[in-house]
Every structure is written in C-alpha cells, then in structure tokens.
Scaffold this active site. Structure first.
Site, PDB file in Angstrom:
ATOM      1  N   ASP A 158      89.604  24.055  72.430  1.00 53.74           N
ATOM      2  CA  ASP A 158      88.984  25.303  72.862  1.00 53.74           C
ATOM      3  C   ASP A 158      88.568  25.207  74.326  1.00 53.74           C
ATOM      4  OD1 ASP A 158      87.843  27.798  72.901  1.00 53.74           O
ATOM      5  OD2 ASP A 158      86.148  27.295  71.644  1.00 53.74           O
ATOM      6  N   TYR A 163      84.049  23.395  64.130  1.00 60.77           N
ATOM      7  CA  TYR A 163      84.141  24.835  63.914  1.00 60.77           C
ATOM      8  C   TYR A 163      84.117  25.196  62.434  1.00 60.77           C
ATOM      9  CZ  TYR A 163      85.049  25.728  68.832  1.00 60.77           C
ATOM     10  OH  TYR A 163      84.931  25.839  70.183  1.00 60.77           O
ATOM     11  N   LYS A 186      88.424  11.342  70.888  1.00 54.20           N
ATOM     12  CA  LYS A 186      87.320  10.470  71.284  1.00 54.20           C
ATOM     13  C   LYS A 186      87.124   9.424  70.185  1.00 54.20           C
ATOM     14  CE  LYS A 186      83.908   9.433  74.179  1.00 54.20           C
ATOM     15  NZ  LYS A 186      84.154   8.909  75.523  1.00 54.20           N
ATOM     16  N   ASP A 245      87.681  12.261  77.501  1.00 53.20           N
ATOM     17  CA  ASP A 245      86.971  12.462  78.773  1.00 53.20           C
ATOM     18  C   ASP A 245      87.868  12.161  79.970  1.00 53.20           C
ATOM     19  OD1 ASP A 245      86.924   9.762  78.075  1.00 53.20           O
ATOM     20  OD2 ASP A 245      84.742   9.635  78.012  1.00 53.20           O
TER      21      ASP A 245
END
Length: 478
Positions: free
Chosen positions: A229, A125, A172, A205
């Site tokens: 988000d 972002y 991740k 995930d």
C-alpha cells in the site's frame, strides 16, 4: 460483448469516468455497461458500507467492476468501500504499474518501469484490533499460506505474460520471522518453478530506499499488504504523478479496476481533472477481459497525446507542455490519436489471447501439531518484572512453569535490564516441566489459578510445534 459494472463515484469521478468510457468505446471496446451508485450518496442515505445489496448482486453477476473514486464520510462508523470490496469479492492481487513518461512528465527517474503487486486481503489489513490494557492496544498481523501462494504465483505469472525479467520480494522477516518469514519462504518455493525469471529478496526498509533512489533496479515487486500500500503510492509519485496511475484488483471470480487517487471534491464539476489514472485502470480491465488489442490502441494513443504536450493542469509545465486542456478536451485528444503511436516514448504491444495460469490453492497435508506451552498476557500496573514473576509463579501447576516474561516483545525476566521501559502489558510464557507433554486442561488450570490470585489475564496464545518445529517467536533478548 462483455457486460461490466460501472460506478461513477463522487467528486471528479463522473467526469473522469465519462471521459474514460468515451475513449475506450471510440477505440472499439466491446462492452455493455450496467451502472450502479456507490459512495457518498449511499453512505448519507444511512448505508454505512456505501453500497446497496442490489449493487452487490450486479457486481457479482457481471464479475468485472470499473469504479471511479468515491468519498467516504469521516466519522460515524463508515466503512471503506475499497477495503470492503476487495475482501468480500476475494480480490487478492492489487496490480499497479508505475512507468515514467520522461521527458514529457517531470520525474527524477526517467527510465523507471516497475510493477508493484500487493497482497490485498490480509496482513494488518485484517483490521483485528483490541485495547487490552490502559496503555496498550494490539493489531493482529495475519499472514496465511494460501494468501502468500496466490499473490506470489500471480507475480511470477504476470512477469511471464508481460515479458518481465525479474521478480523481487520485499519483507521484514529479519524481525517478523513467523509472518513475513512465511511470505519469504513461499516466495522462494514458488520462484523455483520459474527458472527463466530472475528472483531476489530485499528487507523492506533498504528495499524501499533502493526503490525510491534507483527504481530502474527493479522490475516486478511483490509484497504483503501494508508494505505494498505504502510503496505503490511512492512508486506512482516518483514515476511522475499519483494522478496518472491505475490499479487492478484481481480475484479468482471477480475483478475491480480503478484509479489510485481520491475523489478530489474541490475539483469536481470544473472540467479540470486528469482522467489518466482511471483510463489506465480501464486498460487493465480490457486486457483482463481479452480485449488487449483495444487496450493497446488506447495506450499508444494516450502516450502519443502525452508526448504531444497536451496536458491537464496537474502535469502541465511551462516549457515542456504545449497545451493545457480540460478533462473533456484531453479525452478528445486521445480519441483523435487512436491508431497513432508515440515517437519518443516506447509504444506498447500486448500479448493476444493469453491468460495467467493461476491454479486454485491446494491445501497441504496437515502437520503434526503439538501443544508445547502457553503465553498468558497480563494487565499489571507495576514496573518491576521480578515482583510480577513472584506473583505469576503462584499460578503454575505441576506440568507447566513460568519460563520468561516479556514487555512489548523484549525479555525482562529472568535477567532483564533495569533500564528497559515497561508498560502495563506483560507476556508471561509457561513451558512444560522437564519437556513433559501438556494439555489444554493445564492452561485452564493456570487461568483458574490466576483468577484465585487476582491476576488479570487478558489474553492467551497457545504455543505449538508443527512437525517438531516451533511455531512461535522467542522474546527479543532470547
């Protein structure tokens, strides 16, 4: 008395703001309201940010901003006021409680009660994007140690203040070992300072899958911006409705409180909208400014109203709901229940006169930084990495040599696979000869050689070690 800035926004914003303010003022909130105009009208007056300089001054002076949803016009270079506000005011922590209201609001997860704490300023972002070749664009993912430390500490302090038992980190870092790896590393460091709070880490995930399936396994979840988000909206929806969720955006100087839903212009002016999301944001605001007793009174009245089956159209369900009401009528019902507590839903009790212990970030001593190579990104329309390597070797100098070429992160030279699909965007890594030291002059010479050889070098990334540890990723396949 605390002075706050209020923006009624667009679409359903004015209706739900009026309802929200009616409720908290009836409950005894000691606030003085200074209203500003932001959003669509300001955009259409020619201000591409949706807010005037005078309004910024008011927000910064009052420090506390309660904002209804706004409409950002499509196209025309208009900027998201939400993103702009978070960044300009340093609102680094986004806090979204997601709790089910079963059996009164339909959900598949009747005992869900989690809080998602999302880093709010950096990650993808940062919005730094470039087109580099005909076929490839890039977006830079920026993760900083200050950003990680501030948000992770906020998560643990939040858990401590609100009696939460566990903080979970989602990243991740099995793939993004530098960026997400730093977030995970900082999480582990800070977790050791809170031995009374359980901590754990999940790969994003499988963690997201687990949260969607078994949210009761989690308590507080902290994560970088993009993951937060996405998953905060998922969590709000599976708890019952995005329309019921509020959001706090907390910084070292200022704070903004809002609903997480949009302005719903098709429902505007019809006395239909549910003010609950904005009300939940306002209650976090009251706690933030030290009026937790008022917030507690309103939350229990709101729960009592939901429990009584007095519902707006968005959560109304035959057989469960008792009365379908409009925005104003819902607010009046909550006001009528002030002083009451729910019978089935769990009532709330907020800690009094407590603040989060959030020390300012202290920069660490600088590491020993050494230049150990350079990645030169090349725009080349061919498809045989061996041919490119022959060309690129011509730009080596006596100190640096080509060590590998990757395409979209996968090593294609040396010993690449012919089956690997390649675009026109190539990373050519140059490392020192025989572990000799190199300088930025060597990089300049390589780039000058590239110009002579008509090789289109579109970008460079210097490779550094910090205290002897590599500060860059290998290519996949290395």
């Amino acid at each position: 008395m605390t002075k706050i800035t209020v923006a009624k926004g667009d679409g359903i914003g004015p209706e739900i703001m009026d309802a929200t303010l009616d409720i908290i003022l009836a409950a005894g909130a000691k606030i003085e309201i200074e209203e500003i105009e932001v959003g669509e009208k300001v955009y259409l007056q020619g201000n591409t940010s949706g807010i005037s300089t005078d309004s910024w001054d008011i927000i910064r002076r009052n420090k506390v901003f309660l904002k209804a949803p706004i409409t950002t016009p499509q196209g025309g270079g208009y900027k998201s006021l939400n993103v702009t506000t978070r960044k300009f005011l340093g609102l680094y922590a986004n806090v979204r409680p997601c709790k089910s209201l079963s059996p009164f609001v339909q959900t598949k997860h009747p005992i869900m009660d989690i809080v998602i704490i999302r880093e709010n300023e950096e990650d993808l972002y940062a919005g730094i994007e470039h087109q580099q070749t005909d076929e490839v664009v890039q977006c830079l993912k920026l993760i900083s140690r200050p950003g990680c430390e501030k948000i992770v500490r906020y998560a643990f302090e939040y858990a401590r203040q609100y009696g939460r038992k566990k903080v979970t980190c989602f990243t991740k870092d099995n793939i993004m070992k530098q960026t997400d790896g730093l977030f995970h590393q900082v999480f582990d460091e800070i977790a050791r300072e809170y031995p009374e709070i359980e901590n754990e880490h999940w790969i994003i995930d499988i963690g997201a899958a687990k949260m969607a399936d078994t949210p009761e396994a989690f308590d507080v979840i902290v994560m970088p911006n993009l993951y937060g988000d996405v998953l905060s909206d998922v969590a709000a929806q599976i708890a019952g409705s995005v329309g019921l969720a509020g959001s706090a955006n907390i910084g070292e100087e200022c704070a903004m409180f809002e609903a997480i839903h949009g302005s719903a212009p098709r429902r505007a002016g019809q006395n239909l909208a549910n003010p609950s999301g904005l009300l939940q944001g306002a209650l976090m605001m009251l706690t933030h400014i030290g009026q937790s007793e008022v917030a507690e009174k309103v939350q229990n009245a709101w729960l009592k109203t939901i429990e009584a089956g007095i519902h707006t159209y968005d959560i109304y369900k035959e057989g469960t709901s008792k009365q379908k009401v409009g925005t104003k009528e819902f607010a009046k019902a909550v006001i009528a229940n002030l002083g009451n507590k729910p019978n089935t839903l769990k009532s709330v009790s907020y800690a009094k006169n407590t603040t989060l212990n959030l020390p300012k970030y202290q920069r660490r001593p600088a590491a020993q930084k050494s230049l150990v190579g350079v990645d030169v990104f090349v725009h080349w329309a061919g498809n045989n990495p061996d041919h490119l390597a022959e060309m690129v070797k011509k730009i080596e100098n006596k100190n640096v040599k080509l060590s590998m070429i990757t395409n979209r992160g996968i090593k294609v030279y040396p010993d690449g696979f012919k089956e690997t699909f390649c675009t026109d965007h190539w990373r050519c890594r140059f490392k020192p000869v025989d572990n000799k030291t190199i300088s930025k002059n060597d990089i300049i010479e390589v780039l000058s050689n590239a110009m002579v050889e008509n090789i289109d070098a579109i970008k460079t990334e210097n490779l550094y070690s910090f205290d002897g540890k590599d500060g860059y990723s290998l290519g996949q396949g290395q």
